[in-house]
Design a protein around this motif. Sequence first.
Motif, PDB file in Angstrom:
ATOM      1  N   ARG A   8       0.832  -1.212   0.000  1.00  0.00           N
ATOM      2  CA  ARG A   8       0.000   0.000   0.000  1.00  0.00           C
ATOM      3  C   ARG A   8       0.863   1.257   0.000  1.00  0.00           C
ATOM      4  O   ARG A   8       0.607   2.209  -0.707  1.00  0.00           O
ATOM      5  N   GLY A   9       1.900   1.214   0.805  1.00  0.00           N
ATOM      6  CA  GLY A   9       2.826   2.349   0.877  1.00  0.00           C
ATOM      7  C   GLY A   9       3.431   2.638  -0.478  1.00  0.00           C
ATOM      8  O   GLY A   9       3.437   3.763  -0.951  1.00  0.00           O
ATOM      9  N   GLU A  10       3.877   1.555  -1.126  1.00  0.00           N
ATOM     10  CA  GLU A  10       4.491   1.738  -2.442  1.00  0.00           C
ATOM     11  C   GLU A  10       3.467   2.227  -3.463  1.00  0.00           C
ATOM     12  O   GLU A  10       3.760   3.082  -4.285  1.00  0.00           O
ATOM     13  N   ALA A  11       2.232   1.667  -3.343  1.00  0.00           N
ATOM     14  CA  ALA A  11       1.192   2.078  -4.280  1.00  0.00           C
ATOM     15  C   ALA A  11       0.941   3.577  -4.124  1.00  0.00           C
ATOM     16  O   ALA A  11       0.835   4.311  -5.106  1.00  0.00           O
ATOM     17  N   ALA A  12       0.879   4.048  -2.879  1.00  0.00           N
ATOM     18  CA  ALA A  12       0.634   5.476  -2.644  1.00  0.00           C
ATOM     19  C   ALA A  12       1.795   6.294  -3.187  1.00  0.00           C
ATOM     20  O   ALA A  12       1.609   7.312  -3.853  1.00  0.00           O
ATOM     21  N   GLU A  13       2.989   5.781  -2.933  1.00  0.00           N
ATOM     22  CA  GLU A  13       4.203   6.462  -3.409  1.00  0.00           C
ATOM     23  C   GLU A  13       4.207   6.598  -4.930  1.00  0.00           C
ATOM     24  O   GLU A  13       4.599   7.613  -5.480  1.00  0.00           O
ATOM     25  N   ALA A  15       1.500   6.512  -6.887  1.00  0.00           N
ATOM     26  CA  ALA A  15       0.287   7.113  -7.460  1.00  0.00           C
ATOM     27  C   ALA A  15       0.701   8.387  -8.187  1.00  0.00           C
ATOM     28  O   ALA A  15       1.648   9.053  -7.782  1.00  0.00           O
ATOM     29  N   PRO A  16      -0.017   8.718  -9.285  1.00  0.00           N
ATOM     30  CA  PRO A  16       0.380   9.913 -10.042  1.00  0.00           C
ATOM     31  C   PRO A  16       0.415  11.149  -9.143  1.00  0.00           C
ATOM     32  O   PRO A  16      -0.460  11.320  -8.292  1.00  0.00           O
ATOM     33  N   CYS A  17       1.421  11.951  -9.317  1.00  0.00           N
ATOM     34  CA  CYS A  17       1.513  13.197  -8.564  1.00  0.00           C
ATOM     35  C   CYS A  17       0.627  14.228  -9.253  1.00  0.00           C
ATOM     36  O   CYS A  17       0.653  14.351 -10.481  1.00  0.00           O
ATOM     37  N   ILE A  47       4.122  14.773 -17.634  1.00  0.00           N
ATOM     38  CA  ILE A  47       3.022  13.876 -18.002  1.00  0.00           C
ATOM     39  C   ILE A  47       3.607  12.491 -18.311  1.00  0.00           C
ATOM     40  O   ILE A  47       3.048  11.468 -17.951  1.00  0.00           O
ATOM     41  N   ARG A  48       4.759  12.500 -18.996  1.00  0.00           N
ATOM     42  CA  ARG A  48       5.402  11.222 -19.346  1.00  0.00           C
ATOM     43  C   ARG A  48       5.903  10.504 -18.105  1.00  0.00           C
ATOM     44  O   ARG A  48       6.138   9.308 -18.123  1.00  0.00           O
ATOM     45  N   GLU A  49       6.106  11.261 -17.023  1.00  0.00           N
ATOM     46  CA  GLU A  49       6.545  10.652 -15.750  1.00  0.00           C
ATOM     47  C   GLU A  49       5.328  10.272 -14.904  1.00  0.00           C
ATOM     48  O   GLU A  49       5.434  10.149 -13.685  1.00  0.00           O
ATOM     49  N   ASN A  50       4.174  10.197 -15.558  1.00  0.00           N
ATOM     50  CA  ASN A  50       2.965   9.797 -14.854  1.00  0.00           C
ATOM     51  C   ASN A  50       2.505  10.838 -13.836  1.00  0.00           C
ATOM     52  O   ASN A  50       2.025  10.498 -12.753  1.00  0.00           O
ATOM     53  N   CYS A  51       2.670  12.105 -14.150  1.00  0.00           N
ATOM     54  CA  CYS A  51       2.116  13.179 -13.308  1.00  0.00           C
ATOM     55  C   CYS A  51       0.826  13.672 -13.954  1.00  0.00           C
ATOM     56  O   CYS A  51       0.649  13.554 -15.154  1.00  0.00           O
ATOM     57  N   LYS A 490      10.907  13.570  -8.272  1.00  0.00           N
ATOM     58  CA  LYS A 490      11.432  13.103  -6.983  1.00  0.00           C
ATOM     59  C   LYS A 490      11.166  14.166  -5.899  1.00  0.00           C
ATOM     60  O   LYS A 490      10.750  13.845  -4.791  1.00  0.00           O
ATOM     61  N   LEU A 491      11.385  15.401  -6.263  1.00  0.00           N
ATOM     62  CA  LEU A 491      11.136  16.500  -5.325  1.00  0.00           C
ATOM     63  C   LEU A 491       9.662  16.537  -4.904  1.00  0.00           C
ATOM     64  O   LEU A 491       9.332  16.646  -3.716  1.00  0.00           O
ATOM     65  N   TYR A 492       8.759  16.414  -5.878  1.00  0.00           N
ATOM     66  CA  TYR A 492       7.325  16.425  -5.563  1.00  0.00           C
ATOM     67  C   TYR A 492       6.979  15.254  -4.644  1.00  0.00           C
ATOM     68  O   TYR A 492       6.212  15.398  -3.698  1.00  0.00           O
ATOM     69  N   ARG A 493       7.567  14.076  -4.967  1.00  0.00           N
ATOM     70  CA  ARG A 493       7.233  12.879  -4.175  1.00  0.00           C
ATOM     71  C   ARG A 493       7.745  13.035  -2.752  1.00  0.00           C
ATOM     72  O   ARG A 493       7.068  12.661  -1.796  1.00  0.00           O
ATOM     73  N   ASP A 494       8.950  13.596  -2.595  1.00  0.00           N
ATOM     74  CA  ASP A 494       9.486  13.825  -1.249  1.00  0.00           C
ATOM     75  C   ASP A 494       8.554  14.730  -0.458  1.00  0.00           C
ATOM     76  O   ASP A 494       8.324  14.526   0.731  1.00  0.00           O
ATOM     77  N   LEU A 495       7.993  15.715  -1.140  1.00  0.00           N
ATOM     78  CA  LEU A 495       7.110  16.663  -0.457  1.00  0.00           C
ATOM     79  C   LEU A 495       5.777  16.033  -0.090  1.00  0.00           C
ATOM     80  O   LEU A 495       5.160  16.401   0.907  1.00  0.00           O
ATOM     81  N   ARG A 496       5.339  15.084  -0.905  1.00  0.00           N
ATOM     82  CA  ARG A 496       4.017  14.476  -0.699  1.00  0.00           C
ATOM     83  C   ARG A 496       4.000  13.546   0.501  1.00  0.00           C
ATOM     84  O   ARG A 496       2.952  13.287   1.070  1.00  0.00           O
TER      85      ARG A 496
END
Length: 497
Positions: A8-13, A15-17, A47-51, A490-496
């Motif tokens: 679940r943790g990985e799935a959340a990680e 998930a599209p930003c 978008i290509r990075e699944n955002c 990576k920056l966005y994900r760290d913030l999320r």
Amino acid sequence: MEQEKNIRGEAAENAPCKVAFVGSECYPFVKTGGLGDVMYALPKALIRENCQVRVFIPLYRCIPEKYRSRLTYKGSFMMDLCKGGRTFYVGVMETELDGVTYDFIDNQEFFDWGNPYTGLWEDIPKYCYFSKAVLAVMNYMEWIPDVIHCHDWQAALVPIYLRTRFGGTPVGRAKSVLTIHNLRFQGICSIPHLKYWSDLPDELFDYPVLKQNEDEANMFKGGLAFADRVTTVSATYAREIQTGAFGEGLDSHLRYHQGKLSGIVNGIDVEIWNSATDALLAAPYSRKNVLEKKKENKLALQRELGLEEDEHKMVLGLISRLTDQKGLDLVDAIFPRLIDGNTQVVVLGTGDPRYEGAFQYYEGMHKGSVCAFISYNEGLAHQIYAGADALLVPSLFEPCGLTQLIAMRYGTVPIVRETGGLKDTVEPYDAEQHQGNGFTFDKYNAELLLEAINAAKTVYFTDRWHWDEIVQRDMDKDVSWEKSAAQYLKLYRDLRR
Ligand code: ADP
Ligand code: GLC
């Protein structure tokens, strides 16, 4: 159980930003410089990075009708702004382009003038309104991003509104990133002017946040203090702005916030900037036939600009806003010594009348060898990138610079000063090892610029084999957004987290 949590943790990680881009210009709708390019190309790469990306910009009158006419009305409401509780209309008009959603903030009172900027006195209220309106729109549309990525001073109040006026609202959950594209422009005005228009709490008009000096407030300074992360557009500029020489008065403020500051270098959109498919070129080309086709593009450019048609001449290009930032006083100082019978110079730009006049004077003096095209012209820019042999970028400071990246992609050798992103993207030519992709100089000095140009000329005229290798290395260089978009993600994900 543990395993399930991990999944679940990985799935959340993964998930599209959801990311909102907020800025004052965006190609192809409205562009005065590189900020417009980045606001278009980075979302496309994300978008290509699944955002999931939505771009918020003002609906300026200067946006061409061909774009305005395809916008869809999404709704409107009234929003208060200013001390004294004046309310203003906020309309949302939407379109989609290449998988990115664009939301235009509509208010004729603010956005019916300018190209798109007017003057600071009017631009301050304009961007106070805009910064507050985008947050109100996100709540109104019930689209709450993980991260709001703000660009330059015009969007710098967003991180502040987010934590103050919008703190307890749905959008208050979002994190903010503020990117410095150019620290020279900060949105500085009298304290009463900003207090009136922003209606931000009085306590923020103190030195750690919005106060610049006894009389003035600084929007960028406040945004930098409130943003969760601050980025700028190259690693070297990230270091430079923490020094007195490049900090534009904010160096100590930035040193104080250095823990959240990083540099991520810009790329360019390699679909728009693709010499093999570029419909604006006389003779499109790839790495394979660049040496042949560049000559055709050069002859077409010479014809178009009224220069002597001769494929053997070395053509130096300069495509730039004509401002002090771009090192034009160095070019001015050595100009007479550039012209030697074998060299032509093409300048495309607008800006400071002093430089416009200087280049027009040189054109008059050297008809057939010099062209000063004083205007903003996308098509001609493409033709110069393709037809010139080298591009001059001798900037005084350069947060990143895109023209040297475009030049390399088009097999045009950059001649640059080693500052900011120019230093990070152009490796100096090493005549012993035959490595590198351009010619560089370090100190801000006209003689050093001339030396760099002469070094380029020497290789061009006397060692064409190695010059052609530089051209091909330039075309091979990865100047796309791919790597940098991954760093932003990576920056966005760290913030999320
Ligand atoms: P800055 O943002 O400081 O102006 P950049 O190098 O980052 O500099 O970006 C400049 C962008 O604007 C590039 O896409 C360049 O091709 C374009 N450009 C600059 N001047 C002109 C002009 N006169 N006509 C057409 N394009 C221009
Ligand atoms: C600014 C800078 C330029 C940078 C551009 C896009 O206008 O002057 O160096 O490339 O923003 O980030």
